[in-house]
Scaffold this active site. Structure first.
Site, PDB file in Angstrom:
ATOM      1  N   ARG A 128       0.818  -1.211   0.000  1.00 50.85           N
ATOM      2  CA  ARG A 128       0.000   0.000   0.000  1.00 50.85           C
ATOM      3  C   ARG A 128       0.862   1.277   0.000  1.00 50.85           C
ATOM      4  NH1 ARG A 128      -5.539  -0.166   1.460  1.00 50.85           N
ATOM      5  NH2 ARG A 128      -6.346  -2.205   2.026  1.00 50.85           N
TER       6      ARG A 128
ATOM      7  N   ARG B 296      -2.755   6.830   1.593  1.00 52.09           N
ATOM      8  CA  ARG B 296      -3.217   8.050   2.277  1.00 52.09           C
ATOM      9  C   ARG B 296      -2.182   8.705   3.171  1.00 52.09           C
ATOM     10  NH1 ARG B 296      -8.806   6.277   4.787  1.00 52.09           N
ATOM     11  NH2 ARG B 296      -7.491   4.543   5.365  1.00 52.09           N
TER      12      ARG B 296
ATOM     13  N   ARG C  28      -6.861  12.603  -4.118  1.00 52.69           N
ATOM     14  CA  ARG C  28      -8.137  12.117  -3.591  1.00 52.69           C
ATOM     15  C   ARG C  28      -9.080  13.259  -3.240  1.00 52.69           C
ATOM     16  NH1 ARG C  28     -11.238   9.731  -2.688  1.00 52.69           N
ATOM     17  NH2 ARG C  28     -11.363   8.312  -0.938  1.00 52.69           N
TER      18      ARG C  28
ATOM     19  N   ASP D 180      -7.320  -1.748  -6.436  1.00 54.75           N
ATOM     20  CA  ASP D 180      -7.811  -2.331  -5.189  1.00 54.75           C
ATOM     21  C   ASP D 180      -8.270  -3.756  -5.479  1.00 54.75           C
ATOM     22  OD1 ASP D 180      -8.686  -1.182  -2.300  1.00 54.75           O
ATOM     23  OD2 ASP D 180      -9.956  -2.839  -2.946  1.00 54.75           O
TER      24      ASP D 180
ATOM     25  N   TYR E  30     -15.562 -10.405   1.494  1.00 55.95           N
ATOM     26  CA  TYR E  30     -16.099  -9.041   1.330  1.00 55.95           C
ATOM     27  C   TYR E  30     -17.469  -9.076   0.652  1.00 55.95           C
ATOM     28  CZ  TYR E  30     -11.982  -6.518   2.913  1.00 55.95           C
ATOM     29  OH  TYR E  30     -10.981  -5.988   3.701  1.00 55.95           O
TER      30      TYR E  30
END
Ligand SMILES: Cc1c2[nH]c(c1CCC(=O)O)Cc1[nH]c(c(CCC(=O)O)c1C)Cc1[nH]c(c(CCC(=O)O)c1C)Cc1[nH]c(c(C)c1CCC(=O)O)C2
Length: 410
Positions: free
Chosen positions: A86, A90, A99, A136, A213
């Site tokens: 990752r 962020r 973003r 993703d 998920y």
């Protein structure tokens, strides 16, 4: 009088034939501007050609740093390669900047944006030896027809998760990989723009993790609904896991055809499975993915690419993972490097495994912990990483300390 022009003076001509005069003046302007117009046209065409070239998955720039690939294949390396799960995310202000203007999945679906975000960590951390395409794992359920939203502070949310095994037949397996071609475009564009600095990693979620998920409707601490399916509907579970395996294999092949140089399979929910469940609901599909990709690459006469399996919580099943056919096995932070080496032997590369939370310590502490970790793994068949993805609040200087320490450790 028609068709005859007496040029007594320009004023007469203008007043007598205004239309013709306008055309003459326009011709004069075009002729005068022609050279700059031609340059502009040539420049535009060449830029368009450049744009087109950047989406053609061939003639990629030569690879300058192949440490990651050498380590994955058991070849000698001058330094231990390092990358971070990752790494495009962020914790980077430049990612936050992107973003702030674009929805998460818009970034994933827009090759220019996905490429830009993929390159951001490389610009900031020159010691990184790999890049991973910004995407993703949940793009696959989307391609199967499920709605997936990214809720700030919550993460992924499925408004309509699978509630009954009969809904498996509603999933749109046909054309799923076509609906994921934007990931391939992002990979190809990034390969050109990375200019061979480091290899580009493609990735997917593993069948069990994706199924979790799709049933839970998002992240889950207990995976209670999924575990109920394992108990009550094992046949339907295997039907869904097999469907996901077929789609994942074709998705990974498309990534390789697009320019991915190593593939990672994330079984991020393995920590919810006991050994028997891992052996029944995870391992066979991970094995099928590895062999399926290898066989299809051979059939298409493509160049083989090394693959990594990362099963978060898979430490107790390292012996099972050793037999799945992957060149590299990723470890989370709970596994001791020396114990892991004893289990997997010398013909598998290990990847990991600093606890992402350790990146909240001081740079000095991070340096010491990282050097200790690298020395435990040793230089041979080892790729340095975290034991899971980097978290959003990680200080920027921590990433600097970590990546630099890996390269100074041995
Ligand atoms: C489980 C999982 C997911 N997605 C992924 C996994 C497996 C890796 C792992 O186990 O951590 C895979 C993934 N998702 C993302 C990456 C980064 C790719 C890269 O570094 O280029 C990777 C490798 C982007 C992302 N995927 C997500 C974000 C944050 C969302 C945002 O930007 O708003 C990013 C950068 C959203 C996401 N997506 C997912 C979760 C659980 C979340 C929320 C967690 C979080 O918020 O960090 C599902």
């Amino acid at each position: 009088m028609s068709g005859v022009v007496y040029v007594r003076d320009s004023k007469t001509v203008i007043t007598s034939f205004p239309f013709l005069t306008a055309i003459i003046w326009q011709l004069i302007i075009i002729v005068l501007l022609l050279p700059s117009n031609l340059c502009l046209i040539f420049e535009t065409v060449s830029k368009m050609e450049d744009k087109n070239v950047e989406f053609i998955p061939k003639n990629f720039p030569e690879l300058k740093n192949d440490r990651l690939l050498r380590a994955a294949l058991g070849k000698e390396v001058d330094k231990v390669p390092v990358w971070v799960m990752r790494q495009a995310g962020r914790y980077l202000p430049e990612f936050q900047e992107v973003r702030s203007k674009h929805d998460f999945f818009t970034v994933c679906r827009t090759p220019e944006l996905a490429c830009e975000v993929t390159l951001q960590p490389l610009r900031r951390y020159p010691h990184l030896d790999a890049s991973i395409i910004f995407s993703d794992i949940l793009v696959i359920p989307q391609a199967l027809g499920m709605i997936v939203e990214m809720h700030p502070g919550v993460g992924p949310v499925f408004p309509s998760p699978l509630q009954d095994p009969s809904e498996i037949d509603n999933l749109k397996e046909e054309g799923a990989v076509d609906r994921l071609l934007y990931v391939g475009k992002a990979i190809t564009l990034t390969r050109h723009r990375i200019e061979g600095k480091v290899p580009l990693i493609g990735f997917t979620g593993a069948p069990f993790t994706l199924m979790g998920y799709m049933i839970e409707g998002g992240g889950s601490k207990t995976m209670s609904k999924t575990k109920e399916w394992l108990e009550k509907y094992p046949k339907d579970v295997h039907k869904l896991l097999s469907l996901l395996t077929r789609v994942i294999i074709d998705y990974l092949i498309m990534q390789v055809e697009s320019g991915a140089q190593l593939l990672q399979v994330f079984e991020s929910s393995a920590d919810h499975l006991n050994r028997d469940q891992f052996v029944e609901f995870s391992a066979p599909y991970l094995k099928d993915i590895r062999s399926g990709v290898k066989n299809k690459i051979d059939a298409k006469k493509l160049e083989q690419v090394p693959m990594t399996v990362f099963a978060k919580g898979g430490g107790p099943y390292l012996d099972v993972q050793t037999g799945l056919g992957y060149e590299t096995v990723g470890l989370d932070w709970t596994v001791d490097p020396e114990e892991a080496r004893k289990i997997v032997g010398d013909n598998i590369t290990l990847q990991g495994n600093l606890d992402p939370q350790d990146l909240y310590k001081t740079p000095e502490e991070i340096t010491k912990m990282t050097i200790d970790m690298v020395q435990k793994f040793g230089k041979k068949r080892y790729i340095a990483n975290l034991g899971h993805g980097i978290t959003p609040q990680t200080p920027l200087e921590s990433m600097k300390a970590f990546t630099e320490a890996v390269h100074e450790a041995l």
